[in-house]
Structure formats: structure tokens, C-alpha cells
Scaffold this motif. Sequence first.
Motif, PDB file in Angstrom:
ATOM      1  N   GLN A  83     -18.794  18.733   5.996  1.00  0.00           N
ATOM      2  CA  GLN A  83     -19.919  18.592   4.989  1.00  0.00           C
ATOM      3  C   GLN A  83     -19.424  17.676   3.825  1.00  0.00           C
ATOM      4  OE1 GLN A  83     -21.109  22.371   4.032  1.00  0.00           O
ATOM      5  NE2 GLN A  83     -22.199  23.019   6.030  1.00  0.00           N
ATOM      6  N   ILE A  84     -17.981  17.673   3.973  1.00  0.00           N
ATOM      7  CA  ILE A  84     -17.359  16.886   2.608  1.00  0.00           C
ATOM      8  C   ILE A  84     -17.393  15.296   3.222  1.00  0.00           C
ATOM      9  CG2 ILE A  84     -15.514  16.029   1.517  1.00  0.00           C
ATOM     10  CD1 ILE A  84     -16.580  18.751   0.447  1.00  0.00           C
ATOM     11  N   GLU A  85     -18.270  14.675   2.370  1.00  0.00           N
ATOM     12  CA  GLU A  85     -18.231  12.999   2.376  1.00  0.00           C
ATOM     13  C   GLU A  85     -16.832  12.538   1.875  1.00  0.00           C
ATOM     14  OE1 GLU A  85     -20.449   9.162   1.022  1.00  0.00           O
ATOM     15  OE2 GLU A  85     -21.523  11.112   0.591  1.00  0.00           O
ATOM     16  N   VAL A  86     -16.186  11.772   3.140  1.00  0.00           N
ATOM     17  CA  VAL A  86     -14.707  11.124   2.581  1.00  0.00           C
ATOM     18  C   VAL A  86     -15.080  10.047   1.834  1.00  0.00           C
ATOM     19  CG1 VAL A  86     -12.828  10.392   3.632  1.00  0.00           C
ATOM     20  CG2 VAL A  86     -13.878  11.880   4.862  1.00  0.00           C
ATOM     21  N   PRO A  87     -14.684   9.925   0.465  1.00  0.00           N
ATOM     22  CA  PRO A  87     -14.497   9.052  -0.111  1.00  0.00           C
ATOM     23  C   PRO A  87     -14.074   7.577   0.388  1.00  0.00           C
ATOM     24  CG  PRO A  87     -13.683  10.970  -1.381  1.00  0.00           C
ATOM     25  CD  PRO A  87     -13.525  11.209   0.073  1.00  0.00           C
ATOM     26  N   ASN A  88     -14.748   6.687  -0.015  1.00  0.00           N
ATOM     27  CA  ASN A  88     -14.057   5.217   0.212  1.00  0.00           C
ATOM     28  C   ASN A  88     -13.251   4.572  -0.915  1.00  0.00           C
ATOM     29  OD1 ASN A  88     -13.452   2.391   0.575  1.00  0.00           O
ATOM     30  ND2 ASN A  88     -15.283   1.957   1.670  1.00  0.00           N
ATOM     31  N   PHE A  89     -11.868   5.267  -0.978  1.00  0.00           N
ATOM     32  CA  PHE A  89     -10.707   5.012  -1.646  1.00  0.00           C
ATOM     33  C   PHE A  89     -10.693   3.293  -2.173  1.00  0.00           C
ATOM     34  CE2 PHE A  89      -9.541   9.112  -0.162  1.00  0.00           C
ATOM     35  CZ  PHE A  89      -9.914   9.575  -1.286  1.00  0.00           C
ATOM     36  N   ASN A  90     -10.659   2.469  -1.132  1.00  0.00           N
ATOM     37  CA  ASN A  90     -10.727   1.035  -1.406  1.00  0.00           C
ATOM     38  C   ASN A  90     -11.990   0.629  -2.380  1.00  0.00           C
ATOM     39  OD1 ASN A  90      -8.541  -0.072   0.131  1.00  0.00           O
ATOM     40  ND2 ASN A  90      -9.966   0.704   1.685  1.00  0.00           N
TER      41      ASN A  90
END
Length: 542
Positions: free
Chosen positions: A119-126
Motif C-alpha cells: 500500500q506504500i507508494e514508493v517515492p521517485n527519489f530522482n
Amino acid sequence: MDNQKNSQFFPDNYDRNTLGLKKKLARKYNVKEDFSALDISKNAYNIYDWLSERKVDNPNASSVYFFDYAAQTLGIPYQLLTESYFTQTQLTEEELFKHSTKFNTKLNEMNRTKTPSSQIEVPNFNEKIEEYFSQKQISELLKQLSIPGTNLSKSNLKRYNLNWLLSDIVKSIWGKITVNSNLEEQESLKLYFRKFFYKDKQEYSKQFLSLTKNKLTSLIKKEEIQKLEPDSELIKLLSQEKIDTDSLNKYIKQKQLSLRSLSYYKQFLVHLSHAFYLSPKNIFLLTGQLPTHSVVKTPLEWKYCEQEINQNAQPIFLFGDDNKSVIPFFDFKDTSGEMILSEATFDTRELIHDLKKTYQINVNFSQYLGDVTHQIMSDHTLMVSSSLNESASFEEIIVGSTGIIYKKLSEIEKASINFCILKSFGIDYQALDEIYKNTNLKNVRIEESLNKIQACVEQFQNQISTEYVINKVETEFESFEEEIRISKEMEGNALSNMQTVKQEKSENKEKKQANNIADIGDLIDLELAKENNSTDEEDGKK
């Protein structure tokens, strides 16, 4: 200090197995005040200040060892403490116990390696890193990062505190992605966060380092371009109703001293690379009026190019051919027509042909040069490593050929010529920076040196450019790959016949033989001579 006996989660004697390490730390860093692993861990987020208050020697370097002691004593991951510091998030005793493999008996392998919730949306770290920079004022950020007292001749990145920037990015991004998340979600995010930003417990990941360095480098370049403005002193001199040429000559003398700055020297050379037909005096005037490089010509010259000067075009004043009068020139950007201004397109095949025809320089490719990228042989044959790509080969051929043609010039003069020629082809000659820093400019006759550089660049560019025009129609060239294949084949034939040559020498001692066949170039010449002789003999028989 925390009272260990009042700990809600850890036993009273939790540090009994690491007391020796604690005493060693106290002696090594002259710590007078008592401390505990819990105290260190809960203050990890501001460890530098915490150690400084206790007058610990060298708090910046010693923090690594205090973290290591705390991690061993509590049985927690070392990275948990560094993460607390980088994200400026204070750890609670409950969180420390939750991660303790030594004291939390309920913690099992499944919980430690549990993957984040779907359920956690993975952040786009770039994107997060781009967002970080987009919210900063470039000039303010660079000012904040600049290291006081750094020599301007140092490479761009060495003038800035990269470690501070990396730490600030990590803190900022962690704070933003966790601002609205609960503890369980934060635990899931940590796994993604660590994977992207960290290589191990003490190092950042390569992708994070590379991304930040590239971004910082581009910002520095952008800021340097923005800083380039017309010289107000020169503009004032040129605004007079009657321009005083003596004042302009004094201005040029003063600007020659500015060449002691690497950034200005390179700016000067960039103009020279695109306007090599102008004298060094005019390059100084051009740089002061038009900070970014371009092509400038007189109205008559633009007419010959079938370019019309725009109505509102601003003239650029330079010396005429007599070096006494000042006449107007116009920038390409202030003209209209079908002409397109772009970097010259390099063609390695044509360059090899032109060097042979114009300067009698033979270029061959070798796979036996090892780490050497090019080598000048005794007969002025230029050997280039066959392992390089076309762009790198082009650069090595330029550098090697100018080393032959202009061998009597100083290293800084040859490097400046290479910089100008390669810049006109859109290639940055990075070796100039190091050669410049190793040159004592006080021993350089600036005016004489600049005249040599300009004359050599103009000579090289005009002769090579002329040959390009002539030969594009008349000559068919082998492909770059074919050039290398042929050179390798010739080299292979020469080496394979070394034994034959040695046998002939022993059988015919009275005959004149080449004194030295150690060089690859000599071997190839010898092999070609043998082939020509055999062909002549066959023709004679016919």
C-alpha cells in the motif's frame, strides 16, 4: 545522562559486555563525563553538538566510533544511528528496542527482512532530488556550499562542500516523504530510502553521489554563464563620442593580468576558438563586450555570407586591420539569412587524410600501446590506441599532431592550442586545467605567447578546413573502423615477420639493415618496403 536503571525497555546492566570498549573510547578521546549507549543513540540526530558539549576531542571524526559502540552495546543496526543524524530525526528508546536483535526477543528474521507494504507508494527519489534543487536559489546555494579560501584554479567541485549538500538533501527528502506517514509506513519507507541513498553503513550509494555531482556541476556552469556580463569599464570607453584607442590599449594591458584566473583564461580561449581570425587584442575587446562566444564579422563580410544585419543590431567595436582605428563588427545572432551556426562536425577519417597531406604526419592505430593513448614515433608517425572510440581518437590525434607540429612551444601554449581546436569541434580538453595550474604564469610573456597561440590555431584551422572542402568531393575515405582494421593488419604483419627479418640479418651481415626495428612505426615501414620490393621484382620478371 540517562539513568540505565530506569530504562523501560533495556535491562540495568545492558552494557556489561562492552565496558572495555567504553573505557577505551573515554581514554582515546579524553572524555571526562560519563556516557551511555542509550544516551549516544537518543542524541544521534545532533551528535556533533552532543560530543562538543562534553569536550570530546575531534567530535566530527570520533562520532563514527561512538556510534559503533552504541550499536554494538544495544544490538541495533549502525545505519539506524547515521540515518537519525542525516534525517535529523530523534530516536526514542522504544524505537531502539524495536530494532535491537540483542534484547528484543520477539524480533525475528521475518520482521527484520519484511518487505514494505504494497500500500506504500514508493517515492521517485530522482524527482525528489530535482525538486530539492528547483526550490533553491542557485547563487545562494553555491554561496552556502563554497569553501572559504579555496583557490579559484581548483576544479569546480573541489570548491564546494559536497558532503554538506549530500547530508542536506537526505534530511530534506526524508522529512518530506514522512511528514504525513505513521510509524508503520515510515518503517516501510526506510527500506526504500536506504536502498537508494546508501551503499553501506558509512557510504552513500553511487547513484546518489553521481546524480548529485552531475546536478551540482550543471548548476555551477549555469551560474558562471549568468555571471558573464559585458565589462562596464570597456562599455564606458566605447560609449565616448570619439573612441580613444590609447585608452583601449591600456584596458587590454590591464585585462592581460586577468589571465592569471583560470576561468577568465578559458573564457578568452573559448572566444579564440570560434573567432581565431581575430588578433588577441581584439579577443580581449570581444570578451569584454560579448561574454558568450559567437562569430562576429564586419558588415561587408556578412554581405559576402549573404546575411543581412538586423535593424536593431548592436555593433561590437574592434580594432581594424591597421590596429589604430576602431570599426563596427556584428554578432551572428544580430543577422538574418540561411546561414546556420553550429559546432564543427569532427570526422576522424578526413582529419587523418588532411594531416598526412598538409603536415606529412602518418596516423596509425595500435592495440599494443597498453595504457598509453597515443605515442609519437621517431619518424613522426603518430600511433593511437585502437581501443578508443571515435571521439577519443579524434582528440588524441589532435593532441598528438599538435605535439609534432608545434613541438618547440611551451606546454601551456600547446595545451591552449589543443583547447581552442577541440572546443571548435564541441570537445572539452580537460587536460588544460592541470597544465595551467602547474604553469608559473609570472615566467610567461603573455602578449608574445597569445600571438603564438592565435597564429597556430588560425593556421591549423584554415589549412585543415581548406583540406576538408577540397577533399569532401574528390576523395573517398575508408570508414573509421576500416582504418583501425587496416592498421591492425599492417601491425600484425609487421610483428609476424620480425623473425624473418632477424634471420635475414644473420644470413646477410654485410647488407645494410635498419639499425632499430623496435618501434611499431619502423616495423610497418619495413614491411611495406618489403612488399614494394617483391612487387617490383615480379614486375621485372614479367
